[in-house]
Design an enzyme around this catalytic site. Structure first.
Site, PDB file in Angstrom:
ATOM      1  N   HIS A 160     -18.711  -0.604 -15.511  1.00 32.95           N
ATOM      2  CA  HIS A 160     -20.165  -0.486 -15.350  1.00 32.95           C
ATOM      3  C   HIS A 160     -20.956  -1.233 -16.429  1.00 32.95           C
ATOM      4  O   HIS A 160     -22.000  -0.766 -16.907  1.00 32.95           O
ATOM      5  CB  HIS A 160     -20.580   0.980 -15.330  1.00 32.95           C
ATOM      6  CG  HIS A 160     -20.062   1.751 -14.156  1.00 32.95           C
ATOM      7  ND1 HIS A 160     -19.803   1.158 -12.937  1.00 32.95           N
ATOM      8  CD2 HIS A 160     -19.754   3.075 -14.012  1.00 32.95           C
ATOM      9  CE1 HIS A 160     -19.365   2.082 -12.087  1.00 32.95           C
ATOM     10  NE2 HIS A 160     -19.325   3.239 -12.711  1.00 32.95           N
ATOM     11  N   HIS A 197     -25.942   4.784  -9.209  1.00 25.71           N
ATOM     12  CA  HIS A 197     -24.881   5.766  -9.445  1.00 25.71           C
ATOM     13  C   HIS A 197     -25.406   7.193  -9.278  1.00 25.71           C
ATOM     14  O   HIS A 197     -25.128   8.067 -10.104  1.00 25.71           O
ATOM     15  CB  HIS A 197     -24.297   5.570 -10.839  1.00 25.71           C
ATOM     16  CG  HIS A 197     -22.856   5.958 -10.959  1.00 25.71           C
ATOM     17  ND1 HIS A 197     -22.393   7.220 -10.675  1.00 25.71           N
ATOM     18  CD2 HIS A 197     -21.766   5.242 -11.328  1.00 25.71           C
ATOM     19  CE1 HIS A 197     -21.088   7.267 -10.878  1.00 25.71           C
ATOM     20  NE2 HIS A 197     -20.680   6.072 -11.269  1.00 25.71           N
ATOM     21  N   GLU A 244     -21.453   4.410  -3.842  1.00 25.37           N
ATOM     22  CA  GLU A 244     -22.004   3.247  -4.531  1.00 25.37           C
ATOM     23  C   GLU A 244     -21.743   1.985  -3.703  1.00 25.37           C
ATOM     24  O   GLU A 244     -20.602   1.584  -3.529  1.00 25.37           O
ATOM     25  CB  GLU A 244     -21.362   3.104  -5.903  1.00 25.37           C
ATOM     26  CG  GLU A 244     -21.504   4.326  -6.786  1.00 25.37           C
ATOM     27  CD  GLU A 244     -20.423   4.384  -7.840  1.00 25.37           C
ATOM     28  OE1 GLU A 244     -20.460   3.572  -8.782  1.00 25.37           O
ATOM     29  OE2 GLU A 244     -19.520   5.234  -7.717  1.00 25.37           O
TER      30      GLU A 244
END
Length: 376
Positions: free
Chosen positions: A132, A203, A340
């Site tokens: 991420h 998220h 996601e």
């Protein structure tokens, strides 16, 4: 008499300020609890409402969706996302509740990739890999807000060349819109001045049940995907794209999250539950549903639409049961799921996967829609 009038006006002004300071949202958030500064920039809480009474609350710290109020089958307004009720808890948490993720959502193997003959080193924040965008990814950054109207919020951010090791100055705009057909529509746009890789996502942690602190094992999920990208022991894709046929990760027909989540299937064991990228059959067609979820408790249905080729379905396997969220609710293990929308994990190192390369003169455009309705 004049002094008395002035005093009365002063009291009214003070009361007005107090009322404004204590202004609360439909989800019970106090806007004042989101007014602060991070990295010298002001934080705030922005409220979107549509004609049907739905409400979305977003903070510009990390571009996070803080709450999302939708009606259940009896018309009761229900917050379907997890998060915190003040900015300090978001800043002090290492979690991604509701956040915008980048520059690269998901994992990049060993935190390295090569592009046009140049090699780039990224943060190693997940078992030696980059996850991420690193610990200081976009979920920790201050976004510049512009509330366009009652239903639309624009967030912009300049990710500078070399930030977290990624090349190129990346100009990003993310638009949250609460539509009148009861969807939160998230549009991502980005341009670069140097070849780079981009994979942006949201998220949000969803629990549709309306029961604070509950697990999501009885919620019903479908994923419109025949194949997926299996991972190794450290959750990096192997490059294969096998069928879901005959496996516990086949969600082509509706089934509860908990029905097969504890089976000794290799990919479930590695992720401690569901934590994989499914290859969507929609092939970029945003008019076809990519996935859906439903709560049997209150009839809330969420459909997911996207132009992205993949979907990461994650079932809160690393939630510890120690996190205290909005209104003091303790979030349990598997207390939420994430859907996601994305390009596949480790695509910069997998030329066989759809490309995530963005070059000068091109525009990155991604779209994710979470649409809500009810069923009995």
């Amino acid at each position: 008499m004049k002094k008395l009038i002035v005093s009365a006006l002063a009291i009214c002004t003070l009361l007005s300020c107090t009322e404004k300071k204590e202004e609360t949202t439909l989800s019970g958030l106090k806007k004042a609890d989101f007014v602060s500064t991070v990295e010298g920039q002001p934080t705030n809480l922005f409220v979107l409402k549509n004609k049907n009474g739905l409400e979305a609350c977003i903070t510009n710290y990390g571009g996070r969706l803080v709450s999302l109020m939708v009606p259940d089958k009896n018309g009761k307004m229900t917050d379907v996302v997890l998060g915190y009720d003040n900015i300090a808890d978001y800043v002090n948490s290492d979690g991604n509740f509701g956040a915008l993720i980048g520059r690269y959502g998901n994992r990049i193997n060993q935190g390295k990739f090569a592009l046009d003959g140049a090699e780039y080193e990224l943060p190693h924040n997940d078992n030696g890999h980059c996850l991420h965008g690193g610990d200081k990814g976009y979920h920790t950054r201050m976004w510049t807000p512009k509330q366009v109207d009652d239903q639309t919020l624009e967030l912009t951010y300049l990710s500078k060349d070399g930030e977290a090791g990624f090349p190129g100055n990346l100009n990003i705009k993310v638009t949250y819109k609460l539509t009148d057909n009861n969807a939160i529509d998230i549009k991502y746009e980005a341009e670069t001045d140097k070849p780079t890789v981009v994979n942006l996502t949201n998220h949000s942690y969803f629990n549709l049940s309306g029961i604070p602190g509950s697990q999501i094992l009885d919620q019903i999920v479908t994923i419109n995907a025949d194949t997926y990208t299996p991972v190794d022991s450290l959750l990096i894709p192997t490059g294969e794209t096998p069928s879901v046929e005959g496996t516990p990760i086949d969600f082509r027909q509706p089934k509860s999250i908990g029905e097969r989540i504890n089976e000794p299937f290799d990919q479930i064991v590695k992720g401690r539950g569901y934590d994989l990228n499914w290859i969507l059959n929609t092939k970029g067609n945003i008019n076809q549903p990519a996935a859906s979820a439903k709560s049997l408790n209150n009839g809330i249905v969420m459909e997911v639409y996207t132009n992205e080729p993949g979907l990461q379905f994650y079932t809160g396997n690393f939630m510890s049961g120690k996190d205290k969220g909005k209104h003091g609710v303790v979030y349990p293990h598997r207390g939420a799921f994430c859907m996601e929308t994305q390009h596949y994990p480790d695509s910069p190192n997998k030329p066989e996967f759809p490309s995530v390369v963005l070059r000068p003169g091109e525009k990155y455009m991604s779209n994710c829609i979470y649409k809500f309705s009810t069923q009995n």
